[in-house]
Scaffold this motif. Structure first.
Motif, PDB file in Angstrom:
ATOM      1  N   GLY A  29       0.992  -1.114   0.023  1.00  0.00           N
ATOM      2  CA  GLY A  29      -0.017  -0.141   0.053  1.00  0.00           C
ATOM      3  C   GLY A  29       0.896   1.179   0.061  1.00  0.00           C
ATOM      4  N   PRO A  30       0.062   2.322  -0.307  1.00  0.00           N
ATOM      5  CA  PRO A  30       1.157   3.506  -0.093  1.00  0.00           C
ATOM      6  C   PRO A  30       1.472   4.218   1.263  1.00  0.00           C
ATOM      7  N   ALA A  31       2.222   5.082   1.286  1.00  0.00           N
ATOM      8  CA  ALA A  31       2.861   5.591   2.492  1.00  0.00           C
ATOM      9  C   ALA A  31       1.739   6.368   3.201  1.00  0.00           C
ATOM     10  N   GLY A  32       1.757   5.993   4.569  1.00  0.00           N
ATOM     11  CA  GLY A  32       0.784   6.702   5.549  1.00  0.00           C
ATOM     12  C   GLY A  32      -0.485   5.833   5.444  1.00  0.00           C
ATOM     13  N   ALA A  33      -0.759   4.760   4.909  1.00  0.00           N
ATOM     14  CA  ALA A  33      -1.875   3.885   5.069  1.00  0.00           C
ATOM     15  C   ALA A  33      -2.003   3.138   6.310  1.00  0.00           C
ATOM     16  N   GLY A  34      -0.896   2.977   6.843  1.00  0.00           N
ATOM     17  CA  GLY A  34      -0.826   2.290   8.146  1.00  0.00           C
ATOM     18  C   GLY A  34      -0.144   1.005   8.153  1.00  0.00           C
ATOM     19  N   LYS A  35       0.621   0.539   7.125  1.00  0.00           N
ATOM     20  CA  LYS A  35       1.238  -0.584   6.928  1.00  0.00           C
ATOM     21  C   LYS A  35       2.069  -1.215   8.028  1.00  0.00           C
TER      22      LYS A  35
ATOM     23  N   LEU B  48      -3.508  -2.159   1.632  1.00  0.00           N
ATOM     24  CA  LEU B  48      -4.017  -1.195   2.725  1.00  0.00           C
ATOM     25  C   LEU B  48      -3.895   0.038   2.172  1.00  0.00           C
ATOM     26  N   ASP B  49      -4.926   0.810   1.919  1.00  0.00           N
ATOM     27  CA  ASP B  49      -5.132   2.100   1.411  1.00  0.00           C
ATOM     28  C   ASP B  49      -5.673   3.001   2.301  1.00  0.00           C
ATOM     29  N   ALA B  50      -5.750   4.490   2.212  1.00  0.00           N
ATOM     30  CA  ALA B  50      -6.425   5.312   2.873  1.00  0.00           C
ATOM     31  C   ALA B  50      -6.523   6.841   1.984  1.00  0.00           C
ATOM     32  N   ASP B  51      -7.397   7.344   2.273  1.00  0.00           N
ATOM     33  CA  ASP B  51      -7.875   8.816   1.554  1.00  0.00           C
ATOM     34  C   ASP B  51      -6.392   9.153   1.760  1.00  0.00           C
ATOM     35  N   PRO B  52      -6.019  10.054   0.652  1.00  0.00           N
ATOM     36  CA  PRO B  52      -4.520  10.807   0.808  1.00  0.00           C
ATOM     37  C   PRO B  52      -4.487  11.786   1.838  1.00  0.00           C
TER      38      PRO B  52
ATOM     39  N   LEU C  31      -8.236  -3.300   1.689  1.00  0.00           N
ATOM     40  CA  LEU C  31      -8.593  -2.708   2.955  1.00  0.00           C
ATOM     41  C   LEU C  31      -8.482  -1.156   2.976  1.00  0.00           C
ATOM     42  N   ASP C  32      -9.593  -0.404   3.189  1.00  0.00           N
ATOM     43  CA  ASP C  32      -9.205   1.234   3.355  1.00  0.00           C
ATOM     44  C   ASP C  32      -9.440   1.534   4.775  1.00  0.00           C
ATOM     45  N   SER C  33      -8.396   2.034   5.142  1.00  0.00           N
ATOM     46  CA  SER C  33      -8.322   2.429   6.575  1.00  0.00           C
ATOM     47  C   SER C  33      -8.747   3.851   6.950  1.00  0.00           C
ATOM     48  N   THR C  34      -9.235   4.562   6.093  1.00  0.00           N
ATOM     49  CA  THR C  34      -9.662   6.016   6.159  1.00  0.00           C
ATOM     50  C   THR C  34     -10.427   6.028   7.410  1.00  0.00           C
ATOM     51  N   GLU C  35     -11.670   5.175   7.613  1.00  0.00           N
ATOM     52  CA  GLU C  35     -12.592   5.016   8.558  1.00  0.00           C
ATOM     53  C   GLU C  35     -12.645   3.938   9.638  1.00  0.00           C
ATOM     54  N   LEU C  36     -11.274   3.331   9.479  1.00  0.00           N
ATOM     55  CA  LEU C  36     -11.172   2.266  10.397  1.00  0.00           C
ATOM     56  C   LEU C  36     -10.165   2.464  11.442  1.00  0.00           C
ATOM     57  N   SER C  37     -10.350   2.063  12.716  1.00  0.00           N
ATOM     58  CA  SER C  37      -9.351   2.076  13.675  1.00  0.00           C
ATOM     59  C   SER C  37      -8.372   1.126  13.434  1.00  0.00           C
TER      60      SER C  37
ATOM     61  N   ASP D 109      -7.176  -1.357  15.353  1.00  0.00           N
ATOM     62  CA  ASP D 109      -7.850  -2.381  16.042  1.00  0.00           C
ATOM     63  C   ASP D 109      -8.681  -3.201  15.081  1.00  0.00           C
ATOM     64  N   GLU D 110      -9.533  -2.063  14.226  1.00  0.00           N
ATOM     65  CA  GLU D 110     -10.312  -2.638  13.127  1.00  0.00           C
ATOM     66  C   GLU D 110      -9.761  -3.394  11.983  1.00  0.00           C
ATOM     67  N   VAL D 111      -8.500  -2.629  11.584  1.00  0.00           N
ATOM     68  CA  VAL D 111      -7.860  -3.117  10.500  1.00  0.00           C
ATOM     69  C   VAL D 111      -7.199  -4.424  10.985  1.00  0.00           C
ATOM     70  N   LEU D 112      -6.665  -4.601  12.188  1.00  0.00           N
ATOM     71  CA  LEU D 112      -6.073  -5.695  12.571  1.00  0.00           C
ATOM     72  C   LEU D 112      -6.885  -6.990  12.719  1.00  0.00           C
ATOM     73  N   GLU D 113      -8.070  -6.659  13.222  1.00  0.00           N
ATOM     74  CA  GLU D 113      -9.088  -7.632  13.156  1.00  0.00           C
ATOM     75  C   GLU D 113      -9.454  -8.227  11.976  1.00  0.00           C
ATOM     76  N   ARG D 114      -9.582  -7.448  10.780  1.00  0.00           N
ATOM     77  CA  ARG D 114      -9.954  -8.068   9.704  1.00  0.00           C
ATOM     78  C   ARG D 114      -8.822  -8.774   8.718  1.00  0.00           C
ATOM     79  N   VAL D 115      -7.601  -8.392   9.225  1.00  0.00           N
ATOM     80  CA  VAL D 115      -6.337  -9.157   8.790  1.00  0.00           C
ATOM     81  C   VAL D 115      -6.615 -10.294   9.477  1.00  0.00           C
ATOM     82  N   GLU D 116      -6.492 -10.432  10.718  1.00  0.00           N
ATOM     83  CA  GLU D 116      -6.518 -11.667  11.531  1.00  0.00           C
ATOM     84  C   GLU D 116      -7.558 -12.540  10.883  1.00  0.00           C
ATOM     85  N   GLN D 117      -8.798 -12.116  10.635  1.00  0.00           N
ATOM     86  CA  GLN D 117      -9.981 -12.992  10.114  1.00  0.00           C
ATOM     87  C   GLN D 117      -9.314 -13.803   8.973  1.00  0.00           C
TER      88      GLN D 117
END
Ligand code: DC
Length: 226
Positions: free
Chosen positions: A15-21, A150-154, A203-209, A211-219
């Motif tokens: 994913g791009p920089a700043g997406a939370g990777k 993993l992406d997010a709004d620029p 996964l778009d982390s713009t509106e996800l915390s 923990d929520e991103v991690l939960e989806r990846v773990e799933q």
């Protein structure tokens, strides 16, 4: 998840920089007892060497030779990877803005990428790794069992970066501009541009915390581990 008895997967996070990777990759690796490898840090180390040795970022052959004569090591630790260049710890220096810009420029060259990809493949071959970058699911490990894009709004990505480095005023404006340029370069370069693998979980982390991103990846990981 109890992992020690499980199969050791290869998990690719692009994913791009700043997406939370980095945050997600390091938290996930810790949870799974895996090793987290930040492939971008290898490009940063080479870029730093190019700065120090006064090698032009546009000279593919010279950069390739420089890479061949370099020892770039990643040492996973709790706060991310320690980066060693020819045995010297360059972790902090490699994060600075001039090196960040240079890393994006040296990484456009196919021969540099080939050299990096071969090393990254060797580092992750045994599995039990979470590798993050731009081309992990497409080029480094196209057969990785788990692929996340993993992406997010620029604008959100920019804000996160500024907050992370506690930047304001001119420094903030410069960093925001650098992030946009780098994004553009990473996405449009001819060799291995930043694109999602067709089989990646988007996964778009713009509106996800976090923990929520991690939960989806773990799933997804749980699913793959059966
Ligand atoms: O992830 P990072 O910000 O540390 O990456 C620094 C630069 O390295 C980024 O601008 C593009 C390049 N890079 C790449 O081309 N391929 C990768 N797998 C990782 C990073």
């Amino acid at each position: 998840m109890t992992e020690s008895s499980q199969r050791k997967l290869i998990i690719a996070i692009d994913g791009p920089a700043g997406a939370g990777k980095s945050t997600i990759a390091s938290r996930l690796a810790r949870k799974l007892g895996y090793v987290n490898l930040e492939s971008g840090a290898m490009y940063r180390a080479l870029a730093l060497k190019a700065i120090e040795w006064d090698v032009s970022f546009d000279e593919e052959a010279a950069l390739f030779k420089l890479a061949q004569n370099s020892r770039i090591q990643l040492e996973p630790s709790l706060g991310g990877n320690r980066v060693l260049l020819d045995g010297r710890d360059v972790t902090q220096r490699a994060r600075e803005i001039d090196v960040t810009e240079a890393a994006s420029r040296v990484s456009v060259h196919p021969k540099v990428r080939e050299w990096m990809v071969a090393r990254q493949q060797a580092m992750g071959a045994g599995g039990g790794v979470v590798m993050e970058g731009r081309d992990i699911g497409t080029k480094v490990f196209p057969a990785a069992e788990v692929k996340i894009f993993l992406d997010a709004d620029p604008v959100v990505r920019e804000q996160r970066r500024l907050l992370q480095h506690q930047l304001k005023g001119r420094a903030a404006a410069a960093t925001a501009a650098e992030l946009r340029d780098r994004d553009q370069r990473d996405r449009t370069r001819a060799a291995s541009p930043l694109v999602p693998a067709p089989d990646a979980l988007m996964l778009d982390s713009t509106e996800l915390s976090e923990d929520e991103v991690l939960e989806r990846v773990e799933q997804l990981v749980r699913q793959k581990l059966g």
